[in-house]
Design an enzyme around this catalytic site. Structure first.
Site, PDB file in Angstrom:
ATOM      1  N   GLU A 333       0.834  -1.200   0.000  1.00 50.80           N
ATOM      2  CA  GLU A 333       0.000   0.000   0.000  1.00 50.80           C
ATOM      3  C   GLU A 333       0.869   1.251   0.000  1.00 50.80           C
ATOM      4  O   GLU A 333       1.735   1.416   0.865  1.00 50.80           O
ATOM      5  CB  GLU A 333      -0.898   0.034   1.228  1.00 50.80           C
ATOM      6  CG  GLU A 333      -1.980  -1.030   1.269  1.00 50.80           C
ATOM      7  CD  GLU A 333      -2.833  -0.945   2.523  1.00 50.80           C
ATOM      8  OE1 GLU A 333      -3.935  -1.518   2.518  1.00 50.80           O
ATOM      9  OE2 GLU A 333      -2.390  -0.308   3.510  1.00 50.80           O
ATOM     10  N   CYS A 334       0.654   2.136  -0.950  1.00 53.74           N
ATOM     11  CA  CYS A 334       1.252   3.462  -0.996  1.00 53.74           C
ATOM     12  C   CYS A 334       2.783   3.395  -0.869  1.00 53.74           C
ATOM     13  O   CYS A 334       3.465   3.140  -1.847  1.00 53.74           O
ATOM     14  CB  CYS A 334       0.637   4.360   0.082  1.00 53.74           C
ATOM     15  SG  CYS A 334       0.878   6.129  -0.226  1.00 53.74           S
TER      16      CYS A 334
END
Length: 462
Positions: A333-334
């Site tokens: 994620e990210c």
């Protein structure tokens, strides 16, 4: 009963007031459970540092109204006192949409206060106010009769004369002043491009927390506050927060250090309750992956700040790449997505080689991408079925130089359904996206992740 710390707008000092209260309570030797409204990662780190207990996020967009109630009802009674920190200004929410049932303040602090039926302490920045403070307090108290403001905290008060003017103006409202904080220029928590600097990077944090506790001891009305803070369970009909352990033990390597530390505690708990053994490790400092893992989870964080150190850990980067190529199911994620790129290009234009699973580079820039997202799944993958709608949140100052030829999602702004384009990378065993998700109302995500990990019987050995 419990209370919510709300602000009349962003930047009035909600987090400072919250940490001051938490620090002073902990100095008294009591247990305190904290919550944070909205999709925040960094403020909860500070809460947990002070209380010793994981802070829980209350977010009606990422989860649901019922989940917010269930989460609060599950964790609040486990401690003697409970405190909720709000988000932005008291009534700042998503807006009036079809999927918010006409609520103009959906997902706001006021919305959560109504769901939990607990009173509010309103923090007002008084640095540029005197007599006008009463108009602000009166407006917030009268706008919505369904919420109760139990009192005020006056922040950034300049002098005794200033305080006397504020008190004289507020007197006709008969609204308790529960705390007064002066302009304390020497008590600041440093920040950078995504907010406060996380706790793990602050060598002076103990001194800051101790100073805040001193302020809390002296400048808050504890005779009135303690009854408000006392924990009590909600009486609601929702089922308790529970998951069923349906899997044998599965070892998941969770990257957690100064570069990767954006995780919702509920997500980690769900993995464990479903049978995962979480093995925390550091892409910054460890020379190899944990042994015998069957899956990897890279949360968000600040890989751009630590890009030189990450890039220097060459053997570890190669092992991560080989493990993914060998089939290890991976969620990124990210910041995790950035780590899996070929390189990170920092704010100064310097390039730092990363894992290289994704044939693109993450480049830092000044533009902030921020907001809730509705994302439509474009094809079947190991976490989602095609056409499924998922809800998440973006918060980053980087972009990918080359877009995926097989993106995960077609994304839309949650508040107005404006299309924001294609997002994420869909590989057979990799979920990589800028979108952060809370799994509280989407337990099929960790379930499917662990099921995929069970299929990964061939463990990569370095």
């Amino acid at each position: 009963m419990s209370i919510i710390i709300a602000g009349e707008r962003s930047g009035v000092g909600k987090t400072t007031v919250t940490l001051t209260l938490l620090a002073s309570l902990r100095r008294r030797g009591v247990t305190v459970q904290s919550f944070k409204v909205g999709p925040d990662y960094i403020d909860p780190m500070f809460h947990q540092y002070v209380t010793g207990l994981p802070c829980r996020n209350l977010d009606t967009v990422l989860t649901s109204e019922s989940y917010v109630q269930q989460c609060f009802n599950h964790y609040s009674p486990q401690s003697e006192y409970t405190l909720v920190e709000g988000v932005m200004g008291l009534f700042d929410g998503i807006g009036q949409l079809a999927n918010t049932n006409g609520k103009t303040d959906f997902a706001s602090t006021a919305h959560v206060a109504r769901l939990l039926d607990i009173p509010i302490i309103l923090v007002i920045d008084c640095s540029r106010l005197s007599g006008s403070v009463a108009a602000i307090a009166h407006g917030y108290c009268s706008l919505d009769s369904r919420i109760k403001i139990a009192g005020l905290v006056l922040n950034r008060v300049g002098s005794e004369r200033h305080l006397s003017l504020l008190k004289a103006s507020l007197a006709p409202l008969q609204l308790p002043i529960l705390g007064v904080l002066r302009r304390q220029d020497n008590i600041t928590i440093p920040d950078r491009h995504l907010g406060l600097i996380p706790t793990a990077e602050l060598a002076e944090l103990d001194q800051i927390i101790n100073s805040l506790a001193n302020l809390g001891d002296v400048y808050f009305d504890w005779d009135k506050l303690l009854p408000l803070l006392k924990s009590a369970p909600l009486t609601i009909k929702n089922s308790p927060l529970k998951t069923k352990n349906a899997n044998p033990s599965i070892k998941i390597a969770v990257a957690r250090d100064q570069a990767f530390n954006f995780y919702y505690q509920d997500n980690l708990d769900l993995l464990e309750e479903l049978g995962a053994e979480l093995v925390f490790w550091s892409p910054l400092n460890d020379s190899q992956l944990p042994k015998d893992i069957q899956g990897m989870y890279f949360g968000g964080g600040f890989p751009e700040v630590f890009a030189p150190q990450l890039a220097a850990n060459i053997s570890l980067i190669q092992e991560v790449k080989n493990s993914i190529l060998a089939g290890t199911p991976t969620i990124a994620e990210c910041g995790g997505l950035m780590y899996l790129c070929e390189q990170i290009i920092d704010f100064d234009g310097n390039s730092w080689p990363m894992v290289g699973i994704l044939p693109t580079s993450a480049q830092m820039d000044k533009r902030l991408t921020l907001g809730y997202r509705r994302a439509v799944v474009l094809e079947n993958n190991f976490l989602f079925d095609v056409n499924k709608n998922i809800f998440g949140h973006e918060f980053h100052r980087s972009h990918l130089i080359t877009n995926s030829q097989k993106p995960l999602f077609n994304t839309y702004r949650y508040d107005c359904d404006e299309n924001t384009g294609f997002e994420g990378w869909s590989l057979p065993n990799v979920h990589a996206s800028y979108i952060h998700q809370h799994w509280g109302e989407s337990q099929e995500i960790p379930q499917r992740f662990l099921q995929e990990c069970l299929k990964n019987q061939k463990i990569y050995i370095s």
